[in-house]
Motif scaffolding. Structure first.
Motif, short mmCIF file in Angstrom:
data_model
loop_
_atom_site.label_atom_id
_atom_site.label_comp_id
_atom_site.label_asym_id
_atom_site.label_seq_id
_atom_site.Cartn_x
_atom_site.Cartn_y
_atom_site.Cartn_z
N GLU A 40 -3.87 -2.69 2.57
CA GLU A 40 -3.26 -1.57 1.82
C GLU A 40 -3.51 -0.22 2.48
O GLU A 40 -3.08 0.01 3.62
N ASP A 41 -4.27 0.64 1.83
CA ASP A 41 -4.30 2.05 2.25
C ASP A 41 -4.96 2.33 3.60
O ASP A 41 -4.70 3.39 4.20
N ARG A 72 -7.37 -7.37 0.37
CA ARG A 72 -6.69 -6.40 -0.51
C ARG A 72 -5.24 -6.32 -0.06
O ARG A 72 -4.95 -5.85 1.04
N LYS A 100 -4.25 -1.13 -7.79
CA LYS A 100 -3.41 -0.35 -8.72
C LYS A 100 -2.84 -1.20 -9.88
O LYS A 100 -1.66 -1.12 -10.22
N GLU A 135 -6.92 1.74 -10.99
CA GLU A 135 -6.80 2.98 -10.21
C GLU A 135 -5.98 4.04 -10.93
O GLU A 135 -5.51 5.00 -10.31
N SER A 159 -11.39 2.02 -8.89
CA SER A 159 -11.00 2.66 -7.62
C SER A 159 -10.86 4.15 -7.89
O SER A 159 -9.82 4.64 -8.32
N ASP A 162 -7.91 6.98 -6.22
CA ASP A 162 -6.58 7.04 -6.86
C ASP A 162 -6.69 7.39 -8.34
O ASP A 162 -5.86 8.11 -8.88
MG LIG Z 1 -6.93 3.19 -4.00
#
Ligand SMILES: [Mg+2]
Ligand SMILES: CC(=O)SCCNC(=O)CCNC(=O)[C@H](O)C(C)(C)COP(=O)(O)OP(=O)(O)OC[C@H]1O[C@@H](n2cnc3c(N)ncnc32)[C@H](O)[C@@H]1OP(=O)(O)O
Ligand SMILES: O=C([O-])CC(=O)C(=O)O
Length: 300
Positions: A40-41, A72, A100, A135, A159, A162
């Motif tokens: 992800e991020d 993730r 999320k 998140e 999380s 976020d």
């Molecule tokens: Mg996050």
């Protein structure tokens, strides 16, 4: 039979970019309890395919020596999550961290995709576990339903990055802005019987504040913490592993309660502290944690 990984020791869950060979080749040497290979991020938008190939290669060729392998995946609001799930399951990951998560329905959607992938790639049905990252404020409002959403779900994680964006504030280092969410998550997780993990701490040079934050997380009842760097492992393991003093006291409490019960005595003192049957589960838990962490030498 219940998947034995549902309740394993997870003091440290260490993130690493699934695309970086330097990180994925040997993270187990630092001995975190879990690694979380991130699609992800930490992965740039135009590198998602590269990261997935790298992830598949890593999971199918590297022996992570018993360290839990979590992936993730990207969120349900992206075009990536379906392929992330297929590749993660095909490669035999232990668990999937859903980012999320806002509702039980989000978990059901991933659960369905995971089951489909287990069938497609001939993996045992139910072998891939799930965890949900909370998140957003909506996620916090729905957290109890999320905790109860799936038999595959071993836990939830806060999380904070976020989440504080959604709350329209930012991480201050004091914990004030995260206090409500932390409390809600841990209460919901305990009521639902799943594990609960605290958020990452990203200021790698401030070990003093990090240590304070880890102590608060343990006091609040969390099972462990998401981390971003091997330098954070020692602190978390030290704080989340019962100390010798705690173990000795717990042993005395268990032994004395057993003995006194047989003598018809309900309340007494151990090392000057009042003890009754209500202290039994806590003392047992300390001993179970010490056993899981490999530091218990007694015979209870
Ligand atoms: Mg996050
Ligand atoms: C808010 C979120 O979404 S958090 C989740 C997404 N973020 C991530 O995945 C980030 C994971 N962490 C990292 O990528 C890195 O630790 C960074 C970028 C934060 C810092 O990198 P560096 O300054 O290079 O770290 P550092 O100097 O401490 O590295 C020391 C050693 O640990 C290794 N290392 C660092 N972080 C990790 C990690 N997360 N996992 C495994 N190994 C790691 C490095 O490869 C290096 O190894 P070497 O000595 O063999 O070269
Ligand atoms: O799960 C975490 O702690 C990292 C993260 O994604 C966030 O803070 O938004």
């Amino acid at each position: 039979m219940e998947n034995p990984n549902l309740k394993r020791l997870r003091r440290t869950m260490m993130f690493l970019n699934a695309q970086k060979p330097g990180l994925i080749k040997d993270p187990h040497v630092y001995k975190p309890d879990s690694i979380m290979l991130d699609l992800e991020d930490a992965v740039a938008e135009n590198q998602k395919d590269v990261a997935r190939f790298s992830l598949y290669h890593a999971l199918t060729t590297i022996d992570y020596q018993g360290v839990e392998r979590v992936v993730r995946i990207n969120g349900l609001d992206t075009p990536h999550w379906q392929e992330d799930v297929r590749v993660s399951v095909a490669a035999g990951c232990d668990s999937i961290r859903i980012p999320k998560v806002e509702s039980a329905k989000d978990v059901h959607i991933i659960e369905e995709a995971v089951l489909k992938a287990e069938k497609e790639f001939d993996r045992p049905e139910g072998s891939t576990l799930l965890m949900a990252a909370i998140e957003s404020t909506m996620g916090v409002m729905n957290v109890f339903e999320i905790c109860k959403s799936s038999e595959r779900l071993f836990g939830i994680a806060l999380s904070g990055g976020d989440y504080t964006k959604d709350l329209q504030t930012s991480i201050s280092g004091t914990g004030v802005e995260l206090a409500g969410a932390r409390q809600q998550l841990i209460i919901a997780a305990r009521a639902a019987g799943v594990m609960c993990f605290d958020t990452v701490f990203t200021n790698l040079d401030d070990m003093e504040v990090f240590e304070h934050e880890v102590k608060i997380a343990r006091m609040m009842g969390f099972d462990g913490k998401s981390i971003v760097n091997p330098r954070q492992i020692e602190t978390v393991h030290r704080i989340f592993t019962p100390s010798e003093k705690e173990i000795i006291f717990a042993e005395k409490v268990v032994t004395e309660i057993d003995e006194k019960k047989a003598q018809g005595i309900g309340v007494f003192t151990v090392d000057g502290k009042m003890v009754d049957i209500a202290f039994y589960p806590g003392a047992k838990r300390v001993i179970e944690m010490a056993k899981a962490a490999g530091v218990y030498e007694g015979d209870l």
